[in-house]
Design a protein around this motif. Sequence first.
Motif, PDB file in Angstrom:
ATOM      1  N   LEU A  29      -3.188  -2.713  -5.671  1.00 28.07           N
ATOM      2  CA  LEU A  29      -3.467  -2.674  -4.276  1.00 28.07           C
ATOM      3  C   LEU A  29      -4.953  -3.654  -3.664  1.00 28.07           C
ATOM      4  O   LEU A  29      -4.465  -4.072  -2.682  1.00 28.07           O
ATOM      5  CB  LEU A  29      -3.504  -1.005  -4.052  1.00 28.07           C
ATOM      6  CG  LEU A  29      -2.472  -0.098  -4.341  1.00 28.07           C
ATOM      7  CD1 LEU A  29      -2.736   1.652  -4.373  1.00 28.07           C
ATOM      8  CD2 LEU A  29      -1.060  -0.861  -3.881  1.00 28.07           C
ATOM      9  N   ALA A  30      -6.309  -3.891  -4.394  1.00 31.61           N
ATOM     10  CA  ALA A  30      -6.551  -4.351  -3.772  1.00 31.61           C
ATOM     11  C   ALA A  30      -6.163  -6.024  -3.619  1.00 31.61           C
ATOM     12  O   ALA A  30      -6.249  -6.777  -2.506  1.00 31.61           O
ATOM     13  CB  ALA A  30      -8.171  -4.136  -3.901  1.00 31.61           C
ATOM     14  N   VAL A  36      -2.479  -9.914   2.109  1.00 32.70           N
ATOM     15  CA  VAL A  36      -2.785  -9.245   4.210  1.00 32.70           C
ATOM     16  C   VAL A  36      -3.356 -10.423   4.419  1.00 32.70           C
ATOM     17  O   VAL A  36      -3.766 -10.612   5.456  1.00 32.70           O
ATOM     18  CB  VAL A  36      -2.013  -8.511   3.545  1.00 32.70           C
ATOM     19  CG1 VAL A  36      -1.787  -8.072   5.335  1.00 32.70           C
ATOM     20  CG2 VAL A  36      -0.784  -7.944   3.584  1.00 32.70           C
ATOM     21  N   ASP A  37      -4.528 -10.121   4.203  1.00 25.85           N
ATOM     22  CA  ASP A  37      -6.122 -10.240   4.629  1.00 25.85           C
ATOM     23  C   ASP A  37      -6.099 -11.862   4.313  1.00 25.85           C
ATOM     24  O   ASP A  37      -6.570 -12.623   5.748  1.00 25.85           O
ATOM     25  CB  ASP A  37      -7.560  -9.875   3.961  1.00 25.85           C
ATOM     26  CG  ASP A  37      -7.484  -8.257   4.188  1.00 25.85           C
ATOM     27  OD1 ASP A  37      -6.712  -8.280   4.920  1.00 25.85           O
ATOM     28  OD2 ASP A  37      -8.257  -8.051   3.510  1.00 25.85           O
ATOM     29  N   LYS A  43      -6.730  -9.475  11.259  1.00 23.50           N
ATOM     30  CA  LYS A  43      -6.903  -8.511  10.577  1.00 23.50           C
ATOM     31  C   LYS A  43      -7.609  -7.067  11.727  1.00 23.50           C
ATOM     32  O   LYS A  43      -7.450  -6.060  11.215  1.00 23.50           O
ATOM     33  CB  LYS A  43      -8.713  -8.809   9.974  1.00 23.50           C
ATOM     34  CG  LYS A  43      -9.132  -7.471   9.469  1.00 23.50           C
ATOM     35  CD  LYS A  43      -8.584  -7.365   8.325  1.00 23.50           C
ATOM     36  CE  LYS A  43      -9.313  -6.494   6.987  1.00 23.50           C
ATOM     37  NZ  LYS A  43      -8.759  -5.355   6.542  1.00 23.50           N
ATOM     38  N   SER A  44      -7.553  -7.558  13.217  1.00 22.25           N
ATOM     39  CA  SER A  44      -7.694  -6.059  13.877  1.00 22.25           C
ATOM     40  C   SER A  44      -6.242  -5.857  14.089  1.00 22.25           C
ATOM     41  O   SER A  44      -5.885  -4.021  13.727  1.00 22.25           O
ATOM     42  CB  SER A  44      -7.947  -6.451  15.486  1.00 22.25           C
ATOM     43  OG  SER A  44      -9.293  -6.986  14.689  1.00 22.25           O
ATOM     44  N   ILE A 131       6.438 -11.952   9.157  1.00 22.74           N
ATOM     45  CA  ILE A 131       6.839 -10.655   9.162  1.00 22.74           C
ATOM     46  C   ILE A 131       6.492  -9.852   6.719  1.00 22.74           C
ATOM     47  O   ILE A 131       6.968  -9.101   6.859  1.00 22.74           O
ATOM     48  CB  ILE A 131       8.217 -10.625   9.226  1.00 22.74           C
ATOM     49  CG1 ILE A 131       8.680 -10.995  10.974  1.00 22.74           C
ATOM     50  CG2 ILE A 131       9.207  -9.367   8.897  1.00 22.74           C
ATOM     51  CD1 ILE A 131       9.796 -11.257  11.067  1.00 22.74           C
ATOM     52  N   ALA A 132       6.384 -11.524   6.625  1.00 24.42           N
ATOM     53  CA  ALA A 132       6.474 -10.807   5.024  1.00 24.42           C
ATOM     54  C   ALA A 132       5.699  -9.549   4.869  1.00 24.42           C
ATOM     55  O   ALA A 132       5.110  -9.137   3.880  1.00 24.42           O
ATOM     56  CB  ALA A 132       6.420 -12.186   4.352  1.00 24.42           C
ATOM     57  N   PHE A 133       4.573 -10.476   5.596  1.00 27.54           N
ATOM     58  CA  PHE A 133       3.102 -10.179   5.566  1.00 27.54           C
ATOM     59  C   PHE A 133       2.445  -8.761   6.281  1.00 27.54           C
ATOM     60  O   PHE A 133       1.893  -8.228   6.107  1.00 27.54           O
ATOM     61  CB  PHE A 133       1.542 -11.033   5.865  1.00 27.54           C
ATOM     62  CG  PHE A 133       1.570 -12.209   4.068  1.00 27.54           C
ATOM     63  CD1 PHE A 133       0.786 -11.535   3.672  1.00 27.54           C
ATOM     64  CD2 PHE A 133       2.326 -13.393   4.597  1.00 27.54           C
ATOM     65  CE1 PHE A 133       1.004 -12.597   2.086  1.00 27.54           C
ATOM     66  CE2 PHE A 133       2.175 -14.448   3.970  1.00 27.54           C
ATOM     67  CZ  PHE A 133       1.609 -13.923   2.482  1.00 27.54           C
ATOM     68  N   LEU A 134       3.218  -8.544   7.182  1.00 27.08           N
ATOM     69  CA  LEU A 134       3.716  -6.699   8.137  1.00 27.08           C
ATOM     70  C   LEU A 134       3.766  -6.753   6.674  1.00 27.08           C
ATOM     71  O   LEU A 134       3.699  -5.204   7.380  1.00 27.08           O
ATOM     72  CB  LEU A 134       4.175  -7.074   8.970  1.00 27.08           C
ATOM     73  CG  LEU A 134       3.510  -8.307  10.498  1.00 27.08           C
ATOM     74  CD1 LEU A 134       4.364  -8.281  11.821  1.00 27.08           C
ATOM     75  CD2 LEU A 134       1.874  -7.492  10.932  1.00 27.08           C
ATOM     76  N   THR A 135       4.775  -6.813   6.459  1.00 23.61           N
ATOM     77  CA  THR A 135       5.937  -5.657   5.637  1.00 23.61           C
ATOM     78  C   THR A 135       4.971  -5.165   4.800  1.00 23.61           C
ATOM     79  O   THR A 135       5.004  -4.255   3.961  1.00 23.61           O
ATOM     80  CB  THR A 135       7.508  -6.557   4.989  1.00 23.61           C
ATOM     81  OG1 THR A 135       8.016  -6.516   6.535  1.00 23.61           O
ATOM     82  CG2 THR A 135       8.020  -5.206   4.250  1.00 23.61           C
TER      83      THR A 135
END
Length: 168
Positions: A29-30, A36-37, A43-44, A131-135
Amino acid sequence: MHSNPAQHPAPRIDYAGFQELAPAVVAALAALGKAVDQSGLDKSLTELLKVHASRLNACAFCLQYHMNLARQLGVDEARLAQLADWRTAPVYTPRERAALAWTEALTLQARHAATDAAYLDVQAQFSASEIAFLTAAVAAIQAWNRIAGALHFTPPPAVAATATNARA
């Protein structure tokens, strides 16, 4: 059952215990969070999404944890406080609204399928990669919400707002 509903239930397994018992899960998970980061998403914004999903999932640990991170990033207190009514609150940009709608669609997917309208809204504001990373960000917080909520992780202490983000 607890006699005081305002009191957080006793942990079944605490966060430190979970890290010790399932280090590979924590690492996986990290790694998802790190991806994503490193995606270039603000990041906000991703912290707002995590706060919103954690509120919808009633995960006290994740809600407080990500409120603390958002504050450390300088997210304005008004933006955190008004997440419950993000559709009408004047503090969010169209891009943030689309991301919050997408977060909500994915979080409430069991009750209401993520609609084409929600996808079109997010697609109007974000690239396919974003969108892929938001998801992925929403998927990651969903996993943590399920783990922390089911095991009753005790929420971390609240971090006070800084002078720069305490102003409304």
